[in-house]
Design a protein around this motif. Sequence first.
Motif, PDB file in Angstrom:
ATOM      1  N   SER A  42       0.820  -1.215   0.000  1.00  0.00           N
ATOM      2  CA  SER A  42       0.000   0.000   0.000  1.00  0.00           C
ATOM      3  C   SER A  42       0.856   1.269   0.000  1.00  0.00           C
ATOM      4  O   SER A  42       0.327   2.368   0.082  1.00  0.00           O
ATOM      5  CB  SER A  42      -0.937  -0.003   1.211  1.00  0.00           C
ATOM      6  N   SER A  43       2.162   1.127  -0.141  1.00  0.00           N
ATOM      7  CA  SER A  43       3.067   2.272  -0.138  1.00  0.00           C
ATOM      8  C   SER A  43       2.915   3.086  -1.424  1.00  0.00           C
ATOM      9  O   SER A  43       2.800   2.530  -2.525  1.00  0.00           O
ATOM     10  CB  SER A  43       4.514   1.790  -0.015  1.00  0.00           C
ATOM     11  N   PRO A  44       2.940   4.415  -1.317  1.00  0.00           N
ATOM     12  CA  PRO A  44       2.852   5.240  -2.525  1.00  0.00           C
ATOM     13  C   PRO A  44       4.078   5.113  -3.434  1.00  0.00           C
ATOM     14  O   PRO A  44       4.046   5.545  -4.575  1.00  0.00           O
ATOM     15  CB  PRO A  44       2.697   6.660  -1.986  1.00  0.00           C
ATOM     16  N   VAL A  45       5.141   4.492  -2.959  1.00  0.00           N
ATOM     17  CA  VAL A  45       6.339   4.280  -3.779  1.00  0.00           C
ATOM     18  C   VAL A  45       6.004   3.390  -4.983  1.00  0.00           C
ATOM     19  O   VAL A  45       6.658   3.468  -6.018  1.00  0.00           O
ATOM     20  CB  VAL A  45       7.473   3.667  -2.919  1.00  0.00           C
ATOM     21  N   TRP A  46       4.950   2.582  -4.860  1.00  0.00           N
ATOM     22  CA  TRP A  46       4.561   1.723  -5.976  1.00  0.00           C
ATOM     23  C   TRP A  46       4.150   2.526  -7.204  1.00  0.00           C
ATOM     24  O   TRP A  46       4.274   2.052  -8.334  1.00  0.00           O
ATOM     25  CB  TRP A  46       3.449   0.759  -5.561  1.00  0.00           C
ATOM     26  N   TRP A  47       3.654   3.744  -7.004  1.00  0.00           N
ATOM     27  CA  TRP A  47       3.323   4.584  -8.163  1.00  0.00           C
ATOM     28  C   TRP A  47       4.584   4.936  -8.947  1.00  0.00           C
ATOM     29  O   TRP A  47       4.569   4.969 -10.180  1.00  0.00           O
ATOM     30  CB  TRP A  47       2.575   5.845  -7.726  1.00  0.00           C
ATOM     31  N   LEU A  48       5.687   5.173  -8.229  1.00  0.00           N
ATOM     32  CA  LEU A  48       6.971   5.434  -8.893  1.00  0.00           C
ATOM     33  C   LEU A  48       7.426   4.178  -9.636  1.00  0.00           C
ATOM     34  O   LEU A  48       7.863   4.258 -10.790  1.00  0.00           O
ATOM     35  CB  LEU A  48       8.018   5.873  -7.870  1.00  0.00           C
ATOM     36  N   PHE A  49       7.333   3.026  -8.979  1.00  0.00           N
ATOM     37  CA  PHE A  49       7.700   1.770  -9.636  1.00  0.00           C
ATOM     38  C   PHE A  49       6.854   1.530 -10.878  1.00  0.00           C
ATOM     39  O   PHE A  49       7.352   1.054 -11.895  1.00  0.00           O
ATOM     40  CB  PHE A  49       7.546   0.595  -8.676  1.00  0.00           C
ATOM     41  N   ALA A  50       5.567   1.857 -10.802  1.00  0.00           N
ATOM     42  CA  ALA A  50       4.675   1.668 -11.947  1.00  0.00           C
ATOM     43  C   ALA A  50       5.098   2.560 -13.118  1.00  0.00           C
ATOM     44  O   ALA A  50       5.119   2.116 -14.265  1.00  0.00           O
ATOM     45  CB  ALA A  50       3.231   1.945 -11.548  1.00  0.00           C
ATOM     46  N   ALA A  51       5.423   3.799 -12.816  1.00  0.00           N
ATOM     47  CA  ALA A  51       5.863   4.715 -13.875  1.00  0.00           C
ATOM     48  C   ALA A  51       7.171   4.236 -14.504  1.00  0.00           C
ATOM     49  O   ALA A  51       7.323   4.263 -15.736  1.00  0.00           O
ATOM     50  CB  ALA A  51       6.030   6.126 -13.310  1.00  0.00           C
ATOM     51  N   LEU A  52       8.102   3.777 -13.678  1.00  0.00           N
ATOM     52  CA  LEU A  52       9.380   3.276 -14.196  1.00  0.00           C
ATOM     53  C   LEU A  52       9.179   1.994 -15.012  1.00  0.00           C
ATOM     54  O   LEU A  52       9.826   1.811 -16.038  1.00  0.00           O
ATOM     55  CB  LEU A  52      10.363   3.040 -13.053  1.00  0.00           C
ATOM     56  N   SER A  53       8.286   1.132 -14.573  1.00  0.00           N
ATOM     57  CA  SER A  53       8.004  -0.106 -15.306  1.00  0.00           C
ATOM     58  C   SER A  53       7.403   0.200 -16.679  1.00  0.00           C
ATOM     59  O   SER A  53       7.787  -0.401 -17.679  1.00  0.00           O
ATOM     60  CB  SER A  53       7.039  -0.988 -14.521  1.00  0.00           C
ATOM     61  N   ALA A  54       6.461   1.129 -16.713  1.00  0.00           N
ATOM     62  CA  ALA A  54       5.845   1.512 -17.990  1.00  0.00           C
ATOM     63  C   ALA A  54       6.870   2.161 -18.913  1.00  0.00           C
ATOM     64  O   ALA A  54       6.886   1.897 -20.120  1.00  0.00           O
ATOM     65  CB  ALA A  54       4.669   2.451 -17.747  1.00  0.00           C
ATOM     66  N   ALA A  55       7.745   3.001 -18.347  1.00  0.00           N
ATOM     67  CA  ALA A  55       8.782   3.648 -19.162  1.00  0.00           C
ATOM     68  C   ALA A  55       9.752   2.618 -19.732  1.00  0.00           C
ATOM     69  O   ALA A  55      10.135   2.698 -20.903  1.00  0.00           O
ATOM     70  CB  ALA A  55       9.533   4.680 -18.318  1.00  0.00           C
ATOM     71  N   LEU A  56      10.131   1.628 -18.929  1.00  0.00           N
ATOM     72  CA  LEU A  56      11.028   0.578 -19.409  1.00  0.00           C
ATOM     73  C   LEU A  56      10.343  -0.237 -20.510  1.00  0.00           C
ATOM     74  O   LEU A  56      10.958  -0.561 -21.529  1.00  0.00           O
ATOM     75  CB  LEU A  56      11.453  -0.336 -18.256  1.00  0.00           C
ATOM     76  N   PHE A  57       9.072  -0.558 -20.308  1.00  0.00           N
ATOM     77  CA  PHE A  57       8.308  -1.280 -21.323  1.00  0.00           C
ATOM     78  C   PHE A  57       8.338  -0.527 -22.649  1.00  0.00           C
ATOM     79  O   PHE A  57       8.647  -1.089 -23.692  1.00  0.00           O
ATOM     80  CB  PHE A  57       6.865  -1.479 -20.838  1.00  0.00           C
ATOM     81  N   LEU A  58       8.015   0.758 -22.602  1.00  0.00           N
ATOM     82  CA  LEU A  58       7.978   1.548 -23.837  1.00  0.00           C
ATOM     83  C   LEU A  58       9.365   1.692 -24.451  1.00  0.00           C
ATOM     84  O   LEU A  58       9.520   1.640 -25.675  1.00  0.00           O
ATOM     85  CB  LEU A  58       7.359   2.915 -23.564  1.00  0.00           C
ATOM     86  N   ALA A  59      10.379   1.877 -23.614  1.00  0.00           N
ATOM     87  CA  ALA A  59      11.746   2.046 -24.127  1.00  0.00           C
ATOM     88  C   ALA A  59      12.248   0.788 -24.827  1.00  0.00           C
ATOM     89  O   ALA A  59      12.999   0.882 -25.809  1.00  0.00           O
ATOM     90  CB  ALA A  59      12.682   2.414 -22.985  1.00  0.00           C
ATOM     91  N   LEU A  60      11.847  -0.374 -24.354  1.00  0.00           N
ATOM     92  CA  LEU A  60      12.329  -1.609 -24.964  1.00  0.00           C
ATOM     93  C   LEU A  60      11.499  -2.060 -26.160  1.00  0.00           C
ATOM     94  O   LEU A  60      12.022  -2.705 -27.068  1.00  0.00           O
ATOM     95  CB  LEU A  60      12.375  -2.733 -23.920  1.00  0.00           C
ATOM     96  N   ILE A  61      10.225  -1.720 -26.184  1.00  0.00           N
ATOM     97  CA  ILE A  61       9.380  -2.227 -27.270  1.00  0.00           C
ATOM     98  C   ILE A  61       9.250  -1.246 -28.444  1.00  0.00           C
ATOM     99  O   ILE A  61       9.089  -1.666 -29.580  1.00  0.00           O
ATOM    100  CB  ILE A  61       7.991  -2.653 -26.748  1.00  0.00           C
ATOM    101  N   PHE A  62       9.345   0.046 -28.186  1.00  0.00           N
ATOM    102  CA  PHE A  62       9.195   1.027 -29.273  1.00  0.00           C
ATOM    103  C   PHE A  62      10.178   0.808 -30.419  1.00  0.00           C
ATOM    104  O   PHE A  62       9.781   0.903 -31.582  1.00  0.00           O
ATOM    105  CB  PHE A  62       9.322   2.454 -28.730  1.00  0.00           C
ATOM    106  N   PRO A  63      11.458   0.551 -30.162  1.00  0.00           N
ATOM    107  CA  PRO A  63      12.383   0.368 -31.283  1.00  0.00           C
ATOM    108  C   PRO A  63      12.042  -0.825 -32.187  1.00  0.00           C
ATOM    109  O   PRO A  63      12.482  -0.877 -33.327  1.00  0.00           O
ATOM    110  CB  PRO A  63      13.736   0.158 -30.609  1.00  0.00           C
ATOM    111  N   ALA A  64      11.250  -1.764 -31.699  1.00  0.00           N
ATOM    112  CA  ALA A  64      10.889  -2.924 -32.509  1.00  0.00           C
ATOM    113  C   ALA A  64       9.692  -2.642 -33.420  1.00  0.00           C
ATOM    114  O   ALA A  64       9.412  -3.425 -34.320  1.00  0.00           O
ATOM    115  CB  ALA A  64      10.584  -4.116 -31.610  1.00  0.00           C
ATOM    116  N   MET A  65       8.998  -1.559 -33.203  1.00  0.00           N
ATOM    117  CA  MET A  65       7.844  -1.216 -34.028  1.00  0.00           C
ATOM    118  C   MET A  65       8.321  -0.473 -35.278  1.00  0.00           C
ATOM    119  O   MET A  65       9.259   0.302 -35.221  1.00  0.00           O
ATOM    120  CB  MET A  65       6.859  -0.345 -33.242  1.00  0.00           C
ATOM    121  N   VAL A  66       7.638  -0.707 -36.398  1.00  0.00           N
ATOM    122  CA  VAL A  66       8.120  -0.152 -37.667  1.00  0.00           C
ATOM    123  C   VAL A  66       7.283   0.993 -38.210  1.00  0.00           C
ATOM    124  O   VAL A  66       7.693   1.647 -39.156  1.00  0.00           O
ATOM    125  CB  VAL A  66       8.246  -1.256 -38.745  1.00  0.00           C
TER     126      VAL A  66
END
Length: 129
Positions: free
Chosen positions: A5-29
Motif C-alpha cells: 500500500s506504499s505510494p512508492v509503488w506509483w513510482l515503480f509503476a511509472a518506471l516499469s511503464a517507461a522501461l516497457f515503452l523504451a524496450l518495445i518502441f524500437p521494434a515497431m516499424v
Amino acid sequence: MPDKSSPVWWLFAALSAALFLALIFPAMVNGRQKAFVACGPVVALLTALAYSAVYDWSPTELLPAYCGMCLALALGLVGHRKAMRTFMTWKQENPGKPDDEGPDAPWVLQMAFTIPVFLGAAFWYIGNY
C-alpha cells in the motif's frame, strides 16, 4: 520492498511503464504499431483501477501486478528486438495474413516464461504483504 500500500509503488509503476515503452518502441516499424503499443500501459492501468473500484481494493495494492506485467513484457523482448522488428515489418507488408505464416517469433517463448514468473511473483507479493 515497500509495503503493497506504499505510494512508492506509483513510482515503480511509472518506471516499469517507461522501461516497457523504451524496450518495445524500437521494434515497431510504423506509427500505427507504436500507437497501439503506447496504449498498453494505459489500458492496463485503467483495468487495474477499474478492478480496484469494483472490488473495493486500494489501487496501490494492485500496482505490483501492473509492474510485474510491464516488466514481464519488456524483459520478454530482451535479446529479440531484431526478430520482432522483422516480424512487425512482415505484419505491415502482409495485413490480414495469419501470424503463423510469418517469420519465426522467438520472443514468444521467452515471454511465455517471463509473464507467469513475474505475475506469479507479483500475486505472491500481494497475497503475503
